[in-house]
Write an enzyme that holds these catalytic residues in place. Structure first.
Site, PDB file in Angstrom:
ATOM      1  CB  THR A 176       1.799  -1.388   4.539  1.00 50.17           C
ATOM      2  OG1 THR A 176       2.975  -1.715   5.285  1.00 50.17           O
ATOM      3  CG2 THR A 176       1.788   0.094   4.234  1.00 50.17           C
ATOM      4  N   GLY A 177       0.556  -4.140   4.769  1.00 50.79           N
ATOM      5  CA  GLY A 177       0.681  -5.571   5.050  1.00 50.79           C
ATOM      6  C   GLY A 177      -0.688  -6.189   5.223  1.00 50.79           C
TER       7      GLY A 177
ATOM      8  N   GLY B  79      -9.467  -4.535   2.211  1.00 51.42           N
ATOM      9  CA  GLY B  79      -8.456  -4.665   3.258  1.00 51.42           C
ATOM     10  C   GLY B  79      -8.656  -3.568   4.284  1.00 51.42           C
ATOM     11  CG  ASP B  80      -5.121  -2.283   6.246  1.00 49.68           C
ATOM     12  OD1 ASP B  80      -5.061  -2.722   5.078  1.00 49.68           O
ATOM     13  OD2 ASP B  80      -4.134  -1.835   6.856  1.00 49.68           O
TER      14      ASP B  80
ATOM     15  N   GLY C 257      -3.939  -6.572   5.865  1.00 51.14           N
ATOM     16  CA  GLY C 257      -5.008  -5.670   6.273  1.00 51.14           C
ATOM     17  C   GLY C 257      -6.010  -6.333   7.184  1.00 51.14           C
TER      18      GLY C 257
ATOM     19  CB  THR D 110      -0.810   0.010   1.327  1.00 49.38           C
ATOM     20  OG1 THR D 110      -1.558  -1.187   1.413  1.00 49.38           O
ATOM     21  CG2 THR D 110      -1.739   1.203   1.443  1.00 49.38           C
TER      22      THR D 110
HETATM   23  N1  ASP Z   1      -2.898  -3.554   3.706  1.00 46.40           N
HETATM   24  C1  ASP Z   1      -3.220  -3.828   2.326  1.00 46.40           C
HETATM   25  C2  ASP Z   1      -4.472  -4.635   2.282  1.00 46.40           C
HETATM   26  O1  ASP Z   1      -4.643  -5.504   3.122  1.00 46.40           O
HETATM   27  C3  ASP Z   1      -2.161  -4.537   1.570  1.00 46.40           C
HETATM   28  C4  ASP Z   1      -0.757  -4.215   1.943  1.00 46.40           C
HETATM   29  O2  ASP Z   1      -0.463  -3.125   2.374  1.00 46.40           O
HETATM   30  O3  ASP Z   1       0.094  -5.089   1.820  1.00 46.40           O
HETATM   31  O4  ASP Z   1      -5.236  -4.447   1.368  1.00 46.40           O
END
Ligand code: ASP
Length: 309
Positions: free
Chosen positions: A218-219, A197-198, A221, A167
């Site tokens: 990020t990551g 996602g988040d 979510g 993200t």
């Molecule tokens: N957080 C984002 C989601 O879950 C993806 C990401 O940042 O890796 O959509």
């Protein structure tokens, strides 16, 4: 009070512009929107905007959000297809509607109504990689009936976070001492259609409160949604904890999660005093972020703290 801009590494195409604007006295929402627009349009960033990875059906669905830390007005869009700048649609939700979040067809309808620029977000390389996955992983019988097949099992098998997830996140403290946040993403490669996602969930993917600070994730979510991570960090600051301790509490909350998707998650935060911290949980490789502070000629990259959950 010193101005500050904190972004993650995906922000590379836009962080310089946002910092220049903040240095020149622009408001945080303007600087963040301008910076994120550059990331969304840059096809070398494979997890945001045009050039993002596709969902299970081979379509690019985008999510974005902004929050104004003075008024707590937010604007967010989820699962938007065919528009170049979801962050600007999110900004328009914030400014023009009595709502905070629009998704899917309704978001597309609103985007058309405000004259948002359309585009095909599925670039050739994303289509090629999706097609390879389709040919190798989807059983022949399902390929014939596609897309009228159950997707749940394919979804469970297809989660490959480090290949296609990230993200862009922007947090700012501007010359009016206002704290703002904005995020934009294509989510996960091969996500179930309609999955949010988040990022478009205010309080999960980002949050800002001009009295205390801002945070963004990020990551995975799904984890930030379950723990309300961005809101939690800012709330812990409100309850009197330092930025450092507030993030430790939010990390502890993430440690309590059981079952579901437990993967990498990276927390970013700034406070009103211009402090910042970026912590990557369960990261398999070193991650960096961009930091600009008033007086710096340009943003510079710094390594994130790495912690295991
Ligand atoms: N957080 C984002 C989601 O879950 C993806 C990401 O940042 O890796 O959509």
């Amino acid at each position: 009070m010193a101005r500050i801009l904190l972004t993650n590494s995906e922000a590379t195409p836009g962080v310089g512009k946002a910092a220049e604007m903040l240095a020149a006295g622009a408001g945080g929402l303007d600087a963040i929107e301008a910076g994120i627009r550059l990331v969304e349009a840059d096809t070398s960033i494979r997890t945001v905007g045009r050039g993002g990875w596709a969902n299970l059906l081979g379509e690019v669905e985008l999510d974005a959000a902004m929050i104004d830390g003075n008024s707590f007005r937010s604007g967010a869009v989820g699962a938007v297809k065919g528009f170049l700048h979801p962050i600007s649609i999110a900004r328009a939700v914030l400014e023009r509607l009595p709502h905070e979040l629009l998704v899917g067809e309704g978001a597309a309808r609103f985007a058309t109504e405000i004259g948002a620029e359309t585009t095909n977000n599925l670039i050739e390389d994303s289509e090629r990689v999706w097609r390879e996955w389709f040919e190798q992983k989807v059983p022949a019988a399902d390929q014939e009936k596609w897309p009228d097949v159950p997707l749940a099992e394919l979804c469970r098998q297809a989660i490959d976070p480090e290949k296609g997830m990230d993200t862009t996140v922007f947090l700012s403290l501007d010359s009016s001492e206002e704290i703002m946040a904005g995020v934009s993403t294509s989510g996960w490669a091969w996500k179930y259609p309609g999955r949010l996602g988040d990022s478009p969930i205010i309080g999960a993917g980002c949050y800002a409160d001009s009295r205390h600070g801002a945070a963004a994730c990020t990551g995975a979510g799904e984890m930030a949604i379950r723990a309300g991570s961005s809101r939690a960090i800012v709330l812990y600051m409100k309850m009197g904890l330092s930025l450092e301790a507030a993030m430790d509490e939010a990390i502890d909350d993430l440690r309590q999660l059981r079952g579901g998707l437990l993967q990498r998650i990276t927390l970013h935060a700034i406070d009103r005093a211009g402090r910042h911290r970026v912590v990557a949980l369960n990261a398999e490789k070193q991650l960096t972020y961009w930091l600009w502070r008033e007086g710096d000629e340009a943003p510079h990259a710094e390594p994130a703290e790495i912690i295991s959950l």
